[in-house]
Write a protein that holds these residues in place. Structure first.
Motif, PDB file in Angstrom:
ATOM      1  N   PRO A  18       0.772  -1.254   0.000  1.00 25.27           N
ATOM      2  CA  PRO A  18       0.000   0.000   0.000  1.00 25.27           C
ATOM      3  C   PRO A  18       0.803   1.305   0.000  1.00 25.27           C
ATOM      4  O   PRO A  18       0.200   2.372  -0.056  1.00 25.27           O
ATOM      5  N   THR A  19       2.127   1.247   0.049  1.00 24.69           N
ATOM      6  CA  THR A  19       2.861   2.524   0.156  1.00 24.69           C
ATOM      7  C   THR A  19       3.690   2.820  -1.089  1.00 24.69           C
ATOM      8  O   THR A  19       4.149   1.918  -1.780  1.00 24.69           O
ATOM      9  N   TYR A  20       3.848   4.098  -1.324  1.00 22.87           N
ATOM     10  CA  TYR A  20       4.696   4.502  -2.460  1.00 22.87           C
ATOM     11  C   TYR A  20       5.401   5.800  -2.130  1.00 22.87           C
ATOM     12  O   TYR A  20       4.963   6.580  -1.266  1.00 22.87           O
ATOM     13  N   ALA A  21       6.511   6.023  -2.808  1.00 24.72           N
ATOM     14  CA  ALA A  21       7.251   7.279  -2.678  1.00 24.72           C
ATOM     15  C   ALA A  21       7.312   7.926  -4.050  1.00 24.72           C
ATOM     16  O   ALA A  21       7.290   7.228  -5.070  1.00 24.72           O
ATOM     17  N   MET A  22       7.348   9.270  -4.042  1.00 21.74           N
ATOM     18  CA  MET A  22       7.396   9.978  -5.330  1.00 21.74           C
ATOM     19  C   MET A  22       8.207  11.255  -5.154  1.00 21.74           C
ATOM     20  O   MET A  22       8.050  11.952  -4.146  1.00 21.74           O
ATOM     21  N   PRO A  23       9.095  11.576  -6.097  1.00 21.87           N
ATOM     22  CA  PRO A  23       9.846  12.830  -5.969  1.00 21.87           C
ATOM     23  C   PRO A  23       8.916  14.043  -6.072  1.00 21.87           C
ATOM     24  O   PRO A  23       7.797  13.924  -6.563  1.00 21.87           O
ATOM     25  N   ASP A  24       9.413  15.214  -5.620  1.00 23.81           N
ATOM     26  CA  ASP A  24       8.554  16.396  -5.648  1.00 23.81           C
ATOM     27  C   ASP A  24       8.772  17.233  -6.903  1.00 23.81           C
ATOM     28  O   ASP A  24       8.442  18.415  -6.952  1.00 23.81           O
ATOM     29  N   SER A  25       9.350  16.610  -7.921  1.00 25.84           N
ATOM     30  CA  SER A  25       9.518  17.311  -9.198  1.00 25.84           C
ATOM     31  C   SER A  25       9.393  16.295 -10.336  1.00 25.84           C
ATOM     32  O   SER A  25       9.460  15.089 -10.108  1.00 25.84           O
TER      33      SER A  25
END
Lengths: 197, 211
Positions: free
Chosen positions: B49-56
């Motif tokens: 259920p988790t994900y990471a994503m850059p802020d650009s």
């Protein structure tokens, strides 16, 4: 397929322009096309862009043989929709085009050649060049192919003058499936001018 | 003379049937928008259920291959894109985490802009001949080809499995969403509406994408 095209050219050459006008029937027709079968699944909208040139040399009082060259453009824009194949899905608005150029050697039987209203029935054999295109986004997928073609037709010539008249004819172009494309068969309703007789 | 009249009739008939012979195409810029998605059918999405994503959003240019600094999409546009992706991921039940090490997935948005230039001789070029004065000739193709250019943009959304790596130390991309369209003739408001619609579509045609 090349042999068919060659046959058409040879037949056309055989009946050169030296024949007397009374021995020949020429016509230019505006053609409306209605796709059938697999072709209808691809484009269901009728085509109002088309024309046909017909030439027959009368070999006896009732029978004319000759050539036919036609052209029809079918077009349909589909709604914004998703198309899925295996795990891939693509969504967008599709524009579908199909241009057909039937080329045939034809023979017609004229039931009442001396009458003002001259009905006829005929068959044709030849080939159809088909250019098929699907546009989606800025992309286009084009497929060109040659179909084997059979064509029955039914029509009538109304002789308005001594050598000119109006022709109304229905044709069914039965374009067989090829390796590249499914059948591209369609029915046409043609109206045009005929001259010669 | 009689024969000539027939030919005139024939040519007139031919011209009328040829008129407007080319069918329509797209009228509006958003009609060029397409959305493509694909996924690994053997991958199990459930229970992650988790994900990471850059802020650009990375802008794909030659720089990445030549070793120069990586470029990024203007934050005004990037934020529109990132916010919409986050909203869609949240509605699917995914939680955004700040720590990329513990996340089940890494979602990597990137974009590319391509300008295409094409030229052609107008099919109806010989009509230009009609406008020349008599004696000037006619039925000429124009001397110069018509030149058009258009710029397309593509947004790539790659969802990579962050828990497993292949023997070369790379993470497998288990879902890919691509949004492609024209970048011209569209105001900022219109751009936002188009990109939002396309990102939403990428998720809605990927029903398997949920933990």
């Amino acid at each position: 397929m090349k042999k068919i095209v060659l046959s058409i050219i040879i037949i056309a050459g055989m009946f050169g322009t030296s024949a007397k006008a009374q021995d020949n029937v020429y016509s230019f027709q505006y053609s409306m096309g209605f796709s059938m079968g697999d072709f209808n699944d691809f484009i269901s909208a009728p085509s109002f862009r088309g024309m046909t040139f017909d030439y027959r040399k009368m070999v006896n009082e009732n029978v004319g043989v000759g050539i036919e060259l036609g052209w029809n453009v079918f077009y349909e824009d589909k709604d914004y929709a998703t198309y899925t194949r295996e795990t891939a899905s693509i969504t967008g608005k599709q524009y579908r085009y199909c241009s057909t150029v039937p080329m045939l050697a034809s023979a017609d039987y004229y039931f009442a050649p001396a009458e003002k209203l001259s009905p006829f029935a005929g068959i044709g054999i030849g080939t159809q060049f088909t250019s098929n295109e699907v546009d989606m986004g800025v992309w286009a997928i084009t497929e060109d192919t040659w179909h084997f073609l059979l064509k029955p037709e039914l029509g009538v010539i109304f002789k308005a003058g001594p050598e000119v008249g109006v022709i109304v004819v229905a044709k069914y172009y039965n374009a067989f499936k090829t390796k590249e494309l499914a059948t591209r068969s369609y029915l046409t309703a043609n109206v045009g001018i005929a001259w010669g007789f | 003379m009689k024969k000539n009249v027939k030919y005139i009739f024939a040519m007139l008939f031919l011209s009328l049937t040829m008129a407007g012979c080319y069918p329509d195409g797209p009228d509006y810029v958003d009609e060029y928008d397409i959305v493509y998605t694909n996924y690994d059918e053997n991958f199990i999405f459930a229970g992650k259920p988790t994900y990471a994503m850059p802020d650009s959003v990375v802008k794909i240019t030659g720089a990445a291959t030549t070793g120069d600094d990586i470029e990024f999409v203007n934050p005004v546009y990037a934020n529109i894109i990132l916010d919409r992706i986050k909203a869609n991921m949240a509605s699917r039940g995914y939680t955004l985490v700040g720590n990329a090490i513990i996340a089940d997935f890494v979602l990597m948005p990137s974009a590319i802009e391509v300008t295409n230039i094409s030229y052609y001789y107008d099919y109806w070029g010989y009509y230009y001949g009609w406008y020349y004065p008599p004696g000037y000739g006619g039925y000429y193709y124009p001397y110069y080809p018509m030149v058009t250019s258009y710029t397309t943009g593509s947004l790539f959304m790659t969802l990579a499995d962050n828990k497993n790596q292949n023997p070369t130390g790379k993470n497998e991309v288990v879902w890919l969403g691509v949004v492609n369209g024209l970048l011209e003739g569209s105001s900022n408001t219109n751009f936002q509406a188009r990109i939002n619609k396309s990102i939403d579509q990428a998720f809605s045609q990927s029903a398997y994408l949920h933990p």
